[in-house]
Design a protein around this motif. Structure first.
Motif, PDB file in Angstrom:
ATOM      1  N   MET A   1       0.832  -1.211   0.000  1.00 26.03           N
ATOM      2  CA  MET A   1       0.000   0.000   0.000  1.00 26.03           C
ATOM      3  C   MET A   1       0.864   1.258   0.000  1.00 26.03           C
ATOM      4  N   ASP A   2       0.517   2.227  -0.775  1.00 26.01           N
ATOM      5  CA  ASP A   2       1.232   3.502  -0.676  1.00 26.01           C
ATOM      6  C   ASP A   2       0.568   4.377   0.388  1.00 26.01           C
ATOM      7  N   ARG A   3       1.095   5.570   0.587  1.00 24.08           N
ATOM      8  CA  ARG A   3       0.602   6.356   1.732  1.00 24.08           C
ATOM      9  C   ARG A   3      -0.849   6.806   1.559  1.00 24.08           C
ATOM     10  N   TYR A   4      -1.285   6.994   0.331  1.00 22.40           N
ATOM     11  CA  TYR A   4      -2.687   7.378   0.127  1.00 22.40           C
ATOM     12  C   TYR A   4      -3.615   6.219   0.435  1.00 22.40           C
ATOM     13  N   GLN A   5      -3.162   5.028   0.033  1.00 25.97           N
ATOM     14  CA  GLN A   5      -3.985   3.854   0.318  1.00 25.97           C
ATOM     15  C   GLN A   5      -4.063   3.594   1.822  1.00 25.97           C
ATOM     16  N   VAL A   6      -2.934   3.776   2.496  1.00 28.72           N
ATOM     17  CA  VAL A   6      -2.938   3.608   3.951  1.00 28.72           C
ATOM     18  C   VAL A   6      -3.915   4.600   4.586  1.00 28.72           C
ATOM     19  N   LEU A   7      -3.862   5.826   4.125  1.00 25.54           N
ATOM     20  CA  LEU A   7      -4.734   6.871   4.663  1.00 25.54           C
ATOM     21  C   LEU A   7      -6.206   6.498   4.493  1.00 25.54           C
ATOM     22  N   LYS A   8      -6.529   5.995   3.334  1.00 24.16           N
ATOM     23  CA  LYS A   8      -7.923   5.649   3.039  1.00 24.16           C
ATOM     24  C   LYS A   8      -8.332   4.368   3.758  1.00 24.16           C
ATOM     25  N   HIS A   9      -7.479   3.367   3.658  1.00 22.60           N
ATOM     26  CA  HIS A   9      -7.833   2.059   4.183  1.00 22.60           C
ATOM     27  C   HIS A   9      -8.035   2.084   5.699  1.00 22.60           C
ATOM     28  N   TYR A  10      -7.075   2.650   6.420  1.00 27.24           N
ATOM     29  CA  TYR A  10      -7.170   2.610   7.881  1.00 27.24           C
ATOM     30  C   TYR A  10      -7.942   3.787   8.460  1.00 27.24           C
ATOM     31  N   PHE A  11      -7.733   4.956   7.907  1.00 29.65           N
ATOM     32  CA  PHE A  11      -8.308   6.135   8.550  1.00 29.65           C
ATOM     33  C   PHE A  11      -9.549   6.672   7.831  1.00 29.65           C
ATOM     34  N   GLY A  12      -9.738   6.222   6.594  1.00 31.28           N
ATOM     35  CA  GLY A  12     -10.937   6.639   5.878  1.00 31.28           C
ATOM     36  C   GLY A  12     -10.878   8.049   5.321  1.00 31.28           C
ATOM     37  N   TYR A  13      -9.687   8.625   5.195  1.00 30.19           N
ATOM     38  CA  TYR A  13      -9.576   9.990   4.662  1.00 30.19           C
ATOM     39  C   TYR A  13      -9.049   9.979   3.230  1.00 30.19           C
ATOM     40  N   ASP A  14      -9.463  10.988   2.473  1.00 29.68           N
ATOM     41  CA  ASP A  14      -9.089  11.048   1.064  1.00 29.68           C
ATOM     42  C   ASP A  14      -7.809  11.825   0.810  1.00 29.68           C
ATOM     43  N   SER A  15      -7.551  12.812   1.665  1.00 28.80           N
ATOM     44  CA  SER A  15      -6.377  13.643   1.374  1.00 28.80           C
ATOM     45  C   SER A  15      -5.684  14.017   2.668  1.00 28.80           C
ATOM     46  N   PHE A  16      -4.424  14.390   2.512  1.00 26.86           N
ATOM     47  CA  PHE A  16      -3.670  14.842   3.674  1.00 26.86           C
ATOM     48  C   PHE A  16      -3.978  16.301   3.951  1.00 26.86           C
ATOM     49  N   ARG A  17      -3.806  16.664   5.190  1.00 24.97           N
ATOM     50  CA  ARG A  17      -3.980  18.066   5.543  1.00 24.97           C
ATOM     51  C   ARG A  17      -2.661  18.795   5.347  1.00 24.97           C
ATOM     52  N   PRO A  18      -2.717  20.145   5.322  1.00 29.47           N
ATOM     53  CA  PRO A  18      -1.473  20.904   5.137  1.00 29.47           C
ATOM     54  C   PRO A  18      -0.420  20.456   6.151  1.00 29.47           C
ATOM     55  N   GLY A  19       0.780  20.277   5.696  1.00 26.69           N
ATOM     56  CA  GLY A  19       1.858  19.921   6.610  1.00 26.69           C
ATOM     57  C   GLY A  19       2.082  18.423   6.742  1.00 26.69           C
ATOM     58  N   GLN A  20       0.999  17.654   6.671  1.00 29.84           N
ATOM     59  CA  GLN A  20       1.148  16.225   6.927  1.00 29.84           C
ATOM     60  C   GLN A  20       2.027  15.540   5.889  1.00 29.84           C
ATOM     61  N   GLU A  21       1.767  15.875   4.616  1.00 27.42           N
ATOM     62  CA  GLU A  21       2.399  15.079   3.579  1.00 27.42           C
ATOM     63  C   GLU A  21       3.917  15.225   3.542  1.00 27.42           C
ATOM     64  N   SER A  22       4.405  16.458   3.697  1.00 23.67           N
ATOM     65  CA  SER A  22       5.856  16.628   3.598  1.00 23.67           C
ATOM     66  C   SER A  22       6.551  15.918   4.757  1.00 23.67           C
ATOM     67  N   LEU A  23       5.935  15.924   5.938  1.00 19.44           N
ATOM     68  CA  LEU A  23       6.546  15.243   7.075  1.00 19.44           C
ATOM     69  C   LEU A  23       6.568  13.733   6.848  1.00 19.44           C
TER      70      LEU A  23
END
Ligand code: ADP
Ligand code: ZN
Length: 617
Positions: A1-23
């Motif tokens: 799974m890539d990070r978007y899939q992880v985000l969707k699969h476990y947390f149910g969110y579609d996109s990262f919030r500001p700041g999250q992705e670069s970290l």
């Protein structure tokens, strides 16, 4: 799974919030990071997502037992295997958890800092692949922070002992420049990627009020917000008891929290609030550290706190789900004096030498001054807050009591000239209270003792309200026409600018046409802001559905013995009301619904929605 899939699969969110992705990207590429993000902006996801992608274990270091429990419960709800190791476990439970950890059952382990260099823990840690160490509340390593914890200094010692250095991520909500540098130094971060996300929390409304009848104002406020959870912060235990008692008598669903209660009672009351059994929490600042409850809709400060850091941290516990929430400060004339008293008594930091203690006291006085200015400024409150933390906003946010008030420019030359004249004649020997009492023509012991009846300004402002006098006084301080000494006496002195007004220059102030109010104005008339819809897109039908889903969530949470917000957040329920999903695929589109929660709760919520729609036809 890539990070978007992880985000969707476990947390149910579609996109990262500001700041999250670069970290996240930084950590995944093996680079240390320092993330400075305001409370509620989603720090935990920054290390949870990479943790689920690394081959080895992630250790999360956190100072607070309640926070660990909450996060682990939330992760388990999302279908992630995680555990915590801290003093709340019995020795037997601790050993079992360590055994499971050795067997590789967990991808994340939350651990208290003082456990790290114990033989038992090292025995586990040195024989396992540790991919990442995430340090939560990283400002605790700094002596200049508010909550220095010596055990945090063990973290770098621990990391050095590991056979292979893991990537290190540090996260905090509050970091001035000094604290930032301390974090990098003491955690020995290696060329970290530093990401500071804005401190602004646009969903929070900020308001300051100085009501004559604080309790009455508070009561109106709550009455206009039926069923919405909120926290009331008071400066002292005694006030907590008083306010809580009154609210109880007035029939509100309320509980309380302060250091004077037994551990058991504190825990019980906190749980009542977290599990939505009590709508309102009345508390001292002892309450809230590590409380992750996302659906707090308002925070009222019954007193002005000691500094902006505390205020923003406490007020920021509202609206963590990103939905509109309100932060109201009820300023009273005694608040400044009470805080001054607490600073001078200086019971904090008994371990420090007297020189350092003096330095800290000086810093605290300065902070209190800035806090007081917040209560008197008539500029945008959000702008004031952001500037305090070193950022710039627009001068107009449209979502604070100052931006929403109508102001008029008032000529205050007479009052300010009298004030400055009185200070001058007093020779800068007295504090604010004595000066204001003199102007009002009061007859207090001090006035008589110092013979201030003979001051030529004695009683010259007897027709001006005390509140107005205070406003002018604070304005003169803010604009540099007056200053106070930086010691416990805070004597009021003239400045170079004072002469301008004393020699006849006019002095104008921006004044609210009427005090911003909420609720009734005492005459039973509805005034101020109307009961607000939860979100703008929700109509009456959605509100009704929301209440139904909320009730279902409460039942579900009771059965599972978890706090309701761990089943679904308010935000997720709102999204459900707007989307009205019909199928499992629809349900997955709702923000906050991942695979695991779909399995667990999907059917129940889908059928409740169908039921609701059938009835409506
Ligand atoms: P912090 O630790 O920064 O105070 P949390 O990590 O507790 O904040 O996150 C606050 C809330 O925001 C949680 O309910 C979390 O699930 C939610 N959240 C985090 N990241 C996202 C995202 N990318 N999209 C939607 N909601 C998110
Ligand atoms: Zn504003």
């Amino acid at each position: 799974m890539d990070r978007y899939q992880v985000l969707k699969h476990y947390f149910g969110y579609d996109s990262f919030r500001p700041g999250q992705e670069s970290l996240i990207e930084g950590l995944l590429s093996g680079r240390d990071v320092l993330g400075i993000m305001p409370t509620g902006s989603g720090k935990s996801l920054c290390y949870q997502v990479p943790a689920l992608m690394f081959s080895g274990i992630t250790l999360v270091i956190s100072p607070l037992i309640s926070l660990m429990k909450d996060q682990v419960a939330a992760l388990n709800q999302a279908g992630v295997h995680a555990a915590y190791l801290n003093s709340s476990l019995t020795p037997g439970q601790y050993r079992t958890a360590l055994r499971y950890a050795k067997e590789g059952r967990y991808s994340l382990i939350y651990v208290a800092p003082e456990r790290l260099v114990t033989p038992e823990f090292l025995d586990f840690a040195l024989g396992t692949e540790i991919s990442m160490v995430a340090v939560d509340e990283a400002h605790c390593v700094s002596q200049w922070g508010q909550d220095f914890r010596p055990s945090y200094l063990k973290i770098s010692e621990f990391i050095r002992m590991l056979p292979k250095r893991p990537v290190v991520g540090a996260f905090t909500a509050t970091a001035t420049k000094e604290v930032r540098e301390d974090i990098v130094d003491f955690l020995m971060l290696q060329e970290p990627l530093v990401s500071a996300t804005g401190f602004d929390r646009p969903n929070l409304y900020f308001g300051v009020l100085s009501p004559k009848d604080k309790y009455g104002a508070l009561k109106n406020f709550i009455q206009l917000r039926p069923g919405r959870c909120g926290i009331i912060y008071c400066l002292t235990r005694k006030l907590v008891e008083e306010v809580c008692g009154k609210l109880m008598k007035d029939g509100f669903s309320v509980t309380r929290y302060h250091a004077g209660l037994s551990d058991q009672e504190r825990r019980d009351n906190q749980d009542d609030f977290i599990y939505d059994r009590a709508q309102i929490m009345v508390a001292t600042n002892a309450f809230g550290m590590g409380i992750d409850k996302s659906n707090v809709r308002w925070v009222v400060h019954y007193n002005m706190p000691k500094d902006m850091e505390s205020y923003y941290q406490e007020a920021g516990r509202a609206g963590r789900d990103g939905e509109p929430a309100e932060c109201i400060l009820l300023y009273g004339a005694q608040d400044t004096a009470l805080n001054q008293f607490l600073i001078e008594r200086g019971e904090e930091h008994p371990e420090l030498d007297s020189f350092t203690r003096d330095l800290i006291r000086e810093r605290d006085r300065e902070r209190l001054k800035k806090m007081t200015f917040y209560c008197f400024t008539r500029d945008c409150l959000r702008e004031y807050i952001l500037r305090y933390f070193g950022e710039y906003g627009s001068n107009y946010c449209g979502n604070c009591s100052n931006c929403l008030s109508q102001f008029e420019t008032v000529d205050m030359t007479d009052v300010s000239a009298a004030l400055l004249g009185c200070v001058k004649e007093c020779g800068g020997r007295y504090g604010m209270t004595v000066i204001l009492d003199t102007l009002r023509g009061a007859s207090t012991a001090k006035i008589r003792q110092y013979h201030l009846e003979n001051n030529s300004f004695y009683g010259s402002c007897s027709k001006v309200s005390v509140h107005r006098l205070r406003q002018v006084f604070q304005e003169l301080l803010i604009r540099g026409y007056l200053k106070t000494t930086e010691d416990e006496y805070r004597l009021v002195k003239l400045t170079e600018r004072s002469e301008e007004v004393l020699s006849g220059e006019r002095f104008f102030m921006k004044m609210a046409k009427e005090e911003p109010v909420f609720g009734t104005d005492g005459k039973g008339k509805e005034k101020g802001r109307k009961k607000k819809a939860l979100v703008s897109g929700m109509g009456e039908q959605e509100e009704t559905l929301f209440e139904r889903l909320r009730a279902l969530r409460a039942r579900t949470a009771r059965e599972e013995r978890v706090p309701p917000y761990l089943v679904f957040s308010d935000k997720t329920l709102v999204h459900m009301c707007l989307l009205k999903p019909q199928t499992r695929e629809d349900m997955l589109r709702v923000s906050g619904v991942g695979e695991h929660k779909l399995e667990k709760y999907g059917e129940r919520f889908l059928s409740e929605i169908r039921e609701f729609q059938k009835e409506g036809q």
